[in-house]
Structures are given as structure tokens and as C-alpha cells.
Design a protein around this motif. Structure first.
Motif, PDB file in Angstrom:
ATOM      1  N   GLU A   1       0.834  -1.207   0.000  1.00 43.86           N
ATOM      2  CA  GLU A   1       0.000   0.000   0.000  1.00 43.86           C
ATOM      3  C   GLU A   1       0.868   1.257   0.000  1.00 43.86           C
ATOM      4  OE1 GLU A   1      -3.827   1.812   2.454  1.00 43.86           O
ATOM      5  OE2 GLU A   1      -2.581   0.235   3.341  1.00 43.86           O
TER       6      GLU A   1
ATOM      7  N   ASN B   1       0.936   4.197  -2.789  1.00 43.16           N
ATOM      8  CA  ASN B   1       0.601   5.572  -2.393  1.00 43.16           C
ATOM      9  C   ASN B   1       1.726   6.555  -2.699  1.00 43.16           C
ATOM     10  OD1 ASN B   1      -1.922   4.828  -1.457  1.00 43.16           O
ATOM     11  ND2 ASN B   1      -1.234   4.544   0.659  1.00 43.16           N
TER      12      ASN B   1
ATOM     13  N   THR C   1      -2.721  11.024   1.188  1.00 42.58           N
ATOM     14  CA  THR C   1      -2.926   9.610   0.905  1.00 42.58           C
ATOM     15  C   THR C   1      -3.676   8.901   2.019  1.00 42.58           C
ATOM     16  OG1 THR C   1      -0.774   9.079   1.871  1.00 42.58           O
ATOM     17  CG2 THR C   1      -0.845   9.488  -0.499  1.00 42.58           C
TER      18      THR C   1
END
Length: 437
Positions: free
Chosen positions: A282, A286, A352
Motif C-alpha cells: 500500500e 501511495n 494519501t
């Protein structure tokens, strides 16, 4: 006559010399007996201690020192020497010595907390101790010292954590309060209400994510992973991490390249391992620009010394690397990125939805599973995070069987399919994403 006189004189002189020598020998013997010996100065001598005191002091966790009426150390534990409290048969800390003298004078028990310099340490490094002085009989004084350094450090960590959590929770909660007021004021403007409602959903999602990561971090720190440990397939972890980042990767047109890892298993808690790898992937998505590439690959390496001590371990390690082409991490930030709530770029983290806890969770998961997480990064070139964990003790026949079944079924890579063209699996003739040096 002359001969007899000479003999008598010689005898008298000899007797006189003998007497002088005897007197000198007697004086020397008395002096030697009065001089304190090494044994009498040794703190371990228990001849003057009341019965049972020596045994009690030997089982205490605290550092113990017994002083006589002359402030000489009669008994001292090894911990007292390790802390530097006793040197040359004397108590080396003036504050404690003064407390002992006052207690000997009035018989009152005294206690105080002190900050002491650590021997051989640089400036700023010291010991936090709690000293308690009490009379021991009519002539002796007992000093008990407890090292509070670790407790102070843990308390500071807890205090910082509470302060950080309070600050992080305050931001989305405050935003929700302001947005709800804006919705009420704009009740006659449907477009404004819709816009504010959308913002409220974003803040609510951020708050939910923060609370969940705090819960995850607490579980990682408190749970015993061996209670529900199992052999977890690396391919399953990669597939779950890729699926978790499907939508943000599609939105930024980021290609996810995965290297197949058939027959590779990690021994541990499945949910914690999935959360750790998911956080790494992740973050890679991001912090990567649009239309770039994120690579995830696993490989088997030999453990240092040819073995690992984890239950269910096979003697080898599994490395899972996540490589991106993002903004990179500066050298000054590289050592701190695994701290709780630390953000390299706070503005980007807010954009984000980052909470600053993801990498801290990864670090704790790796440590609790007997492994580690490392990072290579260069600003403007990207980063490579590598999870290194003990491999599960799966037999070679099981590995070969799983590899053959995967080949016969022609299983696609994680996330492949008509609805996800941006996810690809590297063919066998193309090496997995290389771990940057």
C-alpha cells in the motif's frame, strides 16, 4: 681470667641481640594482626551480618549494600558493583552515603530517586535509580537500589504514544465537527451539502483507518503468534496484498508485477503477515507516481549459520521484496521511518490517508516472527522494502507437488483477469524484481 671475661662479654652481647630481635618480632606480629587483611575488607564477608541477612540479600532483585559504622562496605551484591555504586570497598555515590549517615544517626528509613551518570557512557546517557536506606541492627545500615532506567524509558514511550494518538484523533474528529456545522449552515444548498458530505466520508474513513491500525499495533505487541501459527503460502500473501491495493493502483495506472513463489511457506500468524505485506504494498502504491511499476517478489535464502530457532522452521529464510519507483526516502529519514506516527512527508501522508503506523506494524510483525524488515532507498529513484522471515518446515515433496499443481492448473498471477489488466505475473524466463542494493 681474660678468656672468661671475653666469653662472658660475648654471651651478654648475644643475649642482648636476642632480646632486641624478640621484641621487634613481637611488635611486628602485633602490627600484622592489627592490620586489616584483604579478607576482612572484602564486601562478601558475612561474619558481621546478622543471621539470615546474607541469604535474603542474595535473592533480592534490587542492588544491595550493607555499611558498617565507619561507612565501610561490609556486603555488596554483584548488581551494586555493576551499577558502579561500590568502588574500592566504599560507597561511591555521595547522596546515598549522606542518606546512610542520617539513617544511622536517627534510625529513620529514607527513600529518594536519583539520576546517576553511567560509567563509560557519553553525555546524556545515565541511570535513573530509586535508593532506600534502612537501619540493620544497631551498627549496620542497609541500602537497596532499584534501577528505574528501563521503566522510565517505557513510560516515556507510552507518554509519547498517548500524546501522538490524541493529536492524530483530534484532527479527523475536529474536521468532522466543522463539516457537520457546514452541512447544517448549507441546508438550503444541495450541492454544498453533497460536497461537505463527501468530505465527511473521507474524514470518517481516515478516522476508522487510524483506530484500526492502533488496534492492529496493540495486537501485534501483545499477542503470542505461536498460539495460532500455521504454514502460510507466500503466493497467498502476495495475492491478498495485491488485491488490497487494486483500486488505488488502477486509479494511478500503476502496474503490479508479481514474481511467482510456488512452494514457499512462512511459519506464523496469517492475519499479521498479510497486514504487514499489505502495508508495504500500500505504501509503495501511495508514494509512487502515476503510470509507474511496483514489483513484489519472493525468494528462498539460507539462514545465517544454516538454521533458525523458530518453531516450525526449516533452516531457511524467505525474503519478500516490494520495490517501487516512487519519491524515495532521504538518508536522515531512513532510520526513523519505522517509528510510530513518523512521516517523511506529513502533507503527502494526509493526502494519501496515511496514519504513520503502517511501517511500525510491519517492524513489530517481523520481530515477533523471528525476522526483520530492511529498506534500501534513494531519493528520486524509489525504494525496496524486504521482509525476511523463517520458512515453514514444509517437506520438499509438498513443495514439488504444489509447484506441479500450479503448473498444471495454469493459475494466473495475483489479481489477473479481464477486469485488472494492470496486474501481471512475471514469466518464468524473466527474473523477479531485483532487490536494489
Amino acid at each position: 681470667m681474660d678468656v672468661n671475661a671475653a666469653v662472658a662479654a660475648a654471651s651478654a652481647i648475644a643475649g642482648l641481640c636476642t632480646g632486641v630481635i624478640a621484641v621487634l618480632a613481637f611488635r611486628w606480629s602485633e602490627r600484622e594482626q592489627a592490620r586489616p587483611t584483604r579478607t576482612s575488607l572484602r564486601p562478601d564477608s558475612a561474619t558481621v551480618l546478622p543471621p539470615g541477612v546474607d541469604t535474603v540479600l542474595s535473592v533480592l532483585r534490587s542492588s544491595a549494600v550493607v555499611l558498617d559504622e565507619g561507612d565501610t562496605v561490609v556486603k555488596a551484591s554483584s548488581a551494586a558493583y555493576a551499577l558502579g555504586l561500590v568502588r574500592g570497598g566504599r560507597l561511591a555515590v555521595d547522596q546515598m552515603l549522606q542518606m546512610a549517615r542520617e539513617t544511622r544517626r536517627d534510625g529513620e528509613i529514607r527513600q529518594v530517586e536519583l539520576d546517576l551518570p553511567r560509567r563509560g557512557a557519553g553525555r546524556g546517557e545515565g541511570l535513573a535509580v530509586s535508593a532506600r536506606v534502612a537501619p540493620l541492627g544497631s551498627r549496620l545500615v542497609l541500602l537497596l537500589v532499584e534501577d528505574l532506567t528501563d521503566a522510565r524509558r517505557i513510560e516515556a514511550v507510552r507518554r509519547d504514544f498517548v500524546a501522538n494518538v490524541s493529536h492524530e484523533l483530534k484532527t479527523p474528529v475536529g474536521a468532522l465537527s466543522l463539516l457537520s456545522e457546514a452541512v447544517m449552515d448549507a441546508s438550503d444548498d444541495p450541492e454544498a451539502v453533497e460536497r461537505f458530505a463527501g468530505r465527511m466520508q473521507i474524514e470518517a474513513a481516515r478516522l476508522t483507518s487510524l483506530v484500526q491500525e492502533i488496534i492492529d499495533l496493540s495486537r501485534v505487541q501483545d499477542d503470542n503468534r505461536l498460539d495460532d501459527a500455521e504454514a502460510v503460502a507466500v503466493d497467498d500473501l502476495v495475492a491478498e496484498a495485491v488485491d488490497r491495493c487494486r483500486h488505488p493502483a488502477n486509479a494511478k495506472q500503476i502496474t503490479m508485477a508479481t514474481g511467482a513463489a510456488p512452494g514457499m511457506y512462512i511459519w506464523g500468524n496469517r492475519s499479521q503477515l498479510a497486514a504487514a505485506l499489505g502495508n508495504l504494498v500500500e505504501n509503495a502504491v501511495n508514494y509512487s507516481p502515476a503510470r509507474t511499476r511496483v514489483g513484489i517478489a519472493g525468494r528462498r535464502v539460507a539462514a545465517p549459520g544454516g538454521k533458525n530457532s523458530q518453531a516450525g522452521g526449516s533452516g531457511e529464510l524467505i525474503e519478500i521484496s516490494v520495490t517501487d519507483q516512487g519519491i524515495g526516502i532521504s538518508e536522515k529519514d531512513r532510520d526513523r521511518i519505522f517509528e510510530r506516527f513518523y512521516r517523511v512527508d506529513p502533507a503527502r501522508s494526509r493526502a494519501t490517508g496515511g496514519t504513520g503506523l503502517g511501517l511500525s506494524i510491519v517492524k513489530h510483525v517481523a520481530a515477533s516472527h523471528g525476522g526483520e524488515v530492511t529498506v534500501w532507498s534513494a531519493e528520486g529513484q524509489g525504494s525496496t522494502f524486504t521482509l525476511r522471515l523463517p520458512e515453514a518446515a514444509v517437506s520438499r515433496d509438498d513443495r514439488d507437488r504444489s509447484t506441479a499443481v500450479a503448473a498444471e492448473d495454469g493459475e494466473p498471477g495475483p489479481g489477473s483477469g479481464s477486469s485488472s489488466a494492470l496486474y501481471e505475473t512475471l514469466p518464468d524466463h524473466i527474473p523477479a524484481p531485483e532487490v536494489l542494493p
